[in-house]
Design a protein around this motif. Structure first.
Motif, PDB file in Angstrom:
ATOM      1  N   ASN A  31       0.843  -1.189   0.000  1.00 37.76           N
ATOM      2  CA  ASN A  31       0.000   0.000   0.000  1.00 37.76           C
ATOM      3  C   ASN A  31       0.884   1.247   0.000  1.00 37.76           C
ATOM      4  O   ASN A  31       1.047   1.904   1.017  1.00 37.76           O
ATOM      5  CB  ASN A  31      -0.922  -0.042   1.221  1.00 37.76           C
ATOM      6  CG  ASN A  31      -2.016   0.985   1.126  1.00 37.76           C
ATOM      7  OD1 ASN A  31      -2.231   1.592   0.097  1.00 37.76           O
ATOM      8  ND2 ASN A  31      -2.715   1.199   2.233  1.00 37.76           N
ATOM      9  N   ASP A  32       1.452   1.573  -1.160  1.00 34.89           N
ATOM     10  CA  ASP A  32       2.393   2.682  -1.233  1.00 34.89           C
ATOM     11  C   ASP A  32       1.897   3.855  -2.073  1.00 34.89           C
ATOM     12  O   ASP A  32       2.635   4.796  -2.327  1.00 34.89           O
ATOM     13  CB  ASP A  32       3.749   2.207  -1.764  1.00 34.89           C
ATOM     14  CG  ASP A  32       3.661   1.586  -3.141  1.00 34.89           C
ATOM     15  OD1 ASP A  32       2.537   1.262  -3.587  1.00 34.89           O
ATOM     16  OD2 ASP A  32       4.703   1.421  -3.781  1.00 34.89           O
ATOM     17  N   ASN A  33       0.643   3.822  -2.508  1.00 31.18           N
ATOM     18  CA  ASN A  33       0.073   4.924  -3.278  1.00 31.18           C
ATOM     19  C   ASN A  33      -1.099   5.518  -2.520  1.00 31.18           C
ATOM     20  O   ASN A  33      -1.960   4.798  -2.017  1.00 31.18           O
ATOM     21  CB  ASN A  33      -0.407   4.437  -4.647  1.00 31.18           C
ATOM     22  CG  ASN A  33       0.746   4.019  -5.529  1.00 31.18           C
ATOM     23  OD1 ASN A  33       1.574   4.840  -5.886  1.00 31.18           O
ATOM     24  ND2 ASN A  33       0.818   2.742  -5.862  1.00 31.18           N
ATOM     25  N   SER A  34      -1.139   6.825  -2.470  1.00 33.85           N
ATOM     26  CA  SER A  34      -2.266   7.524  -1.838  1.00 33.85           C
ATOM     27  C   SER A  34      -3.406   7.644  -2.839  1.00 33.85           C
ATOM     28  O   SER A  34      -3.169   7.754  -4.042  1.00 33.85           O
ATOM     29  CB  SER A  34      -1.845   8.926  -1.405  1.00 33.85           C
ATOM     30  OG  SER A  34      -0.835   8.861  -0.449  1.00 33.85           O
ATOM     31  N   GLU A  36      -6.179   9.457  -5.060  1.00 33.61           N
ATOM     32  CA  GLU A  36      -6.190  10.755  -5.732  1.00 33.61           C
ATOM     33  C   GLU A  36      -7.626  11.114  -6.053  1.00 33.61           C
ATOM     34  O   GLU A  36      -8.393  10.291  -6.546  1.00 33.61           O
ATOM     35  CB  GLU A  36      -5.380  10.680  -7.029  1.00 33.61           C
ATOM     36  CG  GLU A  36      -3.927  10.303  -6.812  1.00 33.61           C
ATOM     37  CD  GLU A  36      -3.217   9.966  -8.110  1.00 33.61           C
ATOM     38  OE1 GLU A  36      -3.871   9.921  -9.175  1.00 33.61           O
ATOM     39  OE2 GLU A  36      -1.999   9.749  -8.059  1.00 33.61           O
ATOM     40  N   ASP A  63      -6.948   4.987  -6.827  1.00 31.53           N
ATOM     41  CA  ASP A  63      -5.787   4.546  -6.069  1.00 31.53           C
ATOM     42  C   ASP A  63      -5.046   3.549  -6.943  1.00 31.53           C
ATOM     43  O   ASP A  63      -5.620   2.560  -7.382  1.00 31.53           O
ATOM     44  CB  ASP A  63      -6.213   3.896  -4.751  1.00 31.53           C
ATOM     45  CG  ASP A  63      -5.042   3.633  -3.826  1.00 31.53           C
ATOM     46  OD1 ASP A  63      -3.988   3.171  -4.313  1.00 31.53           O
ATOM     47  OD2 ASP A  63      -5.168   3.865  -2.620  1.00 31.53           O
ATOM     48  N   THR A  72     -11.118   2.345  -1.916  1.00 33.87           N
ATOM     49  CA  THR A  72     -11.165   3.651  -1.255  1.00 33.87           C
ATOM     50  C   THR A  72     -12.525   3.911  -0.620  1.00 33.87           C
ATOM     51  O   THR A  72     -13.523   3.315  -1.021  1.00 33.87           O
ATOM     52  CB  THR A  72     -10.869   4.787  -2.257  1.00 33.87           C
ATOM     53  OG1 THR A  72     -11.852   4.749  -3.300  1.00 33.87           O
ATOM     54  CG2 THR A  72      -9.483   4.673  -2.843  1.00 33.87           C
ATOM     55  N   THR A 113     -12.306  13.781   2.067  1.00 35.14           N
ATOM     56  CA  THR A 113     -11.167  12.921   2.422  1.00 35.14           C
ATOM     57  C   THR A 113     -11.378  11.553   1.778  1.00 35.14           C
ATOM     58  O   THR A 113     -12.431  10.946   1.928  1.00 35.14           O
ATOM     59  CB  THR A 113     -11.069  12.753   3.949  1.00 35.14           C
ATOM     60  OG1 THR A 113     -10.963  14.056   4.548  1.00 35.14           O
ATOM     61  CG2 THR A 113      -9.863  11.915   4.327  1.00 35.14           C
ATOM     62  N   MET A 115      -9.741   7.761   1.661  1.00 33.55           N
ATOM     63  CA  MET A 115      -8.831   6.862   2.382  1.00 33.55           C
ATOM     64  C   MET A 115      -8.858   5.501   1.727  1.00 33.55           C
ATOM     65  O   MET A 115      -9.889   5.065   1.217  1.00 33.55           O
ATOM     66  CB  MET A 115      -9.253   6.744   3.847  1.00 33.55           C
ATOM     67  CG  MET A 115      -9.119   8.029   4.624  1.00 33.55           C
ATOM     68  SD  MET A 115      -9.678   7.890   6.339  1.00 33.55           S
ATOM     69  CE  MET A 115      -8.798   6.484   6.931  1.00 33.55           C
ATOM     70  N   ASP A 116      -7.704   4.840   1.735  1.00 34.14           N
ATOM     71  CA  ASP A 116      -7.668   3.462   1.212  1.00 34.14           C
ATOM     72  C   ASP A 116      -7.477   2.497   2.361  1.00 34.14           C
ATOM     73  O   ASP A 116      -7.344   2.864   3.498  1.00 34.14           O
ATOM     74  CB  ASP A 116      -6.593   3.298   0.159  1.00 34.14           C
ATOM     75  CG  ASP A 116      -5.180   3.528   0.689  1.00 34.14           C
ATOM     76  OD1 ASP A 116      -5.028   3.905   1.855  1.00 34.14           O
ATOM     77  OD2 ASP A 116      -4.245   3.325  -0.088  1.00 34.14           O
TER      78      ASP A 116
END
Length: 116
Positions: A31-34, A36, A63, A72, A113, A115-116
């Motif tokens: 899980n290294d991508n936020s 968008e 994501d 998300t 907001t 979130m994943d």
């Protein structure tokens, strides 16, 4: 960029004999991508006599992670009388909940907001 990699490994001894094998590597997603948020449409001004459920904004969330890491959820913060409605494929509508009163509140700040 790639989930699977394949390579051939060959081992040779000092006498000239060799053997080879195929190695397949499966790369697991971390899980290294936020997530968008991409704003598709925005209504900057809404008349105070607009009916409830008036669409204020349309946006999508993406994501780049795969599987569960790419799922998300969206939420809103702020003092705006509104709610989020998922439409399809990570697209959302921001809609008013009730009629607006300009004399009471002339401007709203909305924080979305993801979130994943």
């Amino acid at each position: 960029e790639a989930e699977n990699h394949e390579m051939v490994v060959r081992a040779t001894d000092g006498g000239g004999l060799s053997a080879h094998c195929k190695v397949q590597v499966e790369v697991l997603d971390v899980n290294d991508n936020s997530p968008e948020i991409a704003l598709t449409s925005l209504t900057a001004s809404i008349p105070e006599d607009a009916p409830p459920r008036t669409v204020v904004a349309l946006f999508s969330v993406r994501d780049r992670d795969s599987g569960d890491n790419g799922r998300t959820e969206c939420s809103i913060d702020g003092d705006f009388q509104s709610h989020l409605t998922p439409t399809f494929d990570n697209y959302y509508e921001l809609r008013t909940n009730a009629a607006l009163d300009r004399e009471r509140t002339a401007e709203y700040n909305i924080i979305i907001t993801a979130m994943d």
